[in-house]
Design a protein around this motif. Structure first.
Motif, PDB file in Angstrom:
ATOM      1  N   ALA A 157       0.659  -1.350  -0.243  1.00 30.53           N
ATOM      2  CA  ALA A 157       0.273  -0.182   0.225  1.00 30.53           C
ATOM      3  C   ALA A 157       0.760   1.241  -0.189  1.00 30.53           C
ATOM      4  N   LEU A 158       2.080   1.441   0.854  1.00 30.90           N
ATOM      5  CA  LEU A 158       2.819   2.392   1.004  1.00 30.90           C
ATOM      6  C   LEU A 158       3.288   2.477  -0.064  1.00 30.90           C
ATOM      7  N   ALA A 159       3.910   1.419  -1.481  1.00 33.89           N
ATOM      8  CA  ALA A 159       4.609   1.828  -2.553  1.00 33.89           C
ATOM      9  C   ALA A 159       3.647   2.555  -3.600  1.00 33.89           C
ATOM     10  N   GLU A 160       2.225   1.701  -3.545  1.00 32.55           N
ATOM     11  CA  GLU A 160       1.318   2.195  -4.688  1.00 32.55           C
ATOM     12  C   GLU A 160       1.534   3.953  -3.692  1.00 32.55           C
ATOM     13  N   ASP A 181      -0.134  12.810   3.322  1.00 32.79           N
ATOM     14  CA  ASP A 181       0.164  12.992   4.715  1.00 32.79           C
ATOM     15  C   ASP A 181      -0.909  11.376   5.529  1.00 32.79           C
ATOM     16  N   LEU A 182      -1.037  10.546   4.651  1.00 34.16           N
ATOM     17  CA  LEU A 182      -1.933   9.444   5.441  1.00 34.16           C
ATOM     18  C   LEU A 182      -0.609   8.563   5.010  1.00 34.16           C
ATOM     19  N   ILE A 183       0.643   8.749   4.158  1.00 29.06           N
ATOM     20  CA  ILE A 183       1.046   7.934   3.548  1.00 29.06           C
ATOM     21  C   ILE A 183       2.498   8.049   5.247  1.00 29.06           C
ATOM     22  N   ASP A 184       2.545   9.455   5.516  1.00 29.08           N
ATOM     23  CA  ASP A 184       3.195   9.710   6.494  1.00 29.08           C
ATOM     24  C   ASP A 184       3.105   9.358   8.134  1.00 29.08           C
ATOM     25  N   LYS A 188       4.750   6.300  10.647  1.00 30.15           N
ATOM     26  CA  LYS A 188       5.081   6.788  11.746  1.00 30.15           C
ATOM     27  C   LYS A 188       3.787   5.577  12.655  1.00 30.15           C
ATOM     28  N   THR A 189       2.662   4.654  12.131  1.00 28.89           N
ATOM     29  CA  THR A 189       2.021   4.083  13.322  1.00 28.89           C
ATOM     30  C   THR A 189       2.949   2.763  13.216  1.00 28.89           C
ATOM     31  N   PRO A 190       2.791   2.284  14.066  1.00 24.08           N
ATOM     32  CA  PRO A 190       3.829   1.012  14.040  1.00 24.08           C
ATOM     33  C   PRO A 190       2.383   0.005  13.315  1.00 24.08           C
TER      34      PRO A 190
END
Length: 194
Positions: A157-160, A181-184, A188-190
């Motif tokens: 998901a992060l890569a997309e 902001d969603l990526i950040d 940051k969330t484990p």
């Protein structure tokens, strides 16, 4: 002259203003307490009836003109908007049978597959869209959503989403939040432990 039976002009004006204010406030209070209470469900009922009528009309249009792509697309949208995933899937599939490779309809169909818990089919559609149009913002965003929420593939998901932001720096989620902001927040969330 005897002034015992008279009122000063100033006192008369103040009494008139006070009477007007009291009358106005009394009318407001009376109308508030005497007005019929609106049923909040009446609005919902009216909306549901309008939506049902619109869907019935679109269903009739597809029966009358089964080759009319836009009727099928609009019917799919109506089902999409009312959370009827299986019906939306059928309508969008018919539309794509008439007009293959419509990337927007393919994207909407992918969202409905995700809603119907058919995550792999959703990803297949998003991949087809991105093969036809690598910059398709909605398909790439939704692919990230399916990877994250449907398949618990956080790195995917992060890569997309990072690719989405690379291509569209101002990309935003349907909620209005910036994808960056969603990526950040996600980074940051484990990650949840299995």
């Amino acid at each position: 002259m005897d002034t015992a039976g008279y009122v000063k002009k100033q006192t008369l004006y103040l009494a008139m203003v006070a009477a007007l204010i009291i009358g106005f406030l009394g009318g407001v209070v009376y109308s508030v307490y005497r007005a019929p209470v609106a049923d909040p469900h009446d609005h919902d009922t009216a909306n549901r009836q309008e939506t049902a009528a619109a869907i019935a009309s679109l269903e009739q249009a597809t029966r009358d003109n089964p080759k009319e792509v836009q009727a099928w697309v609009q019917l799919g949208h109506a089902y999409f908007d009312t959370g009827q995933a299986k019906q939306a899937i059928a309508a969008y599939t018919t539309a794509l049978g008439l007009k293959p490779d419509d990337v927007n309809v393919m994207t909407d169909l992918g969202v409905m597959y995700h809603e119907d818990k058919q995550h792999r089919k959703a990803l297949e559609l998003f991949d087809q869209v991105l093969k036809l149009d690598p910059a398709h913002e909605q398909a790439r965003f939704n692919k990230g959503v399916v990877l994250l929420t449907g398949l618990n593939d956080r790195p995917g998901a992060l890569a997309e989403w990072k690719e989405l932001v690379r291509r569209h720096p101002m990309a935003a989620a349907p909620s209005g939040r910036m994808v960056g902001d969603l990526i950040d927040e996600l980074e940051k969330t484990p990650a949840a432990k299995p």
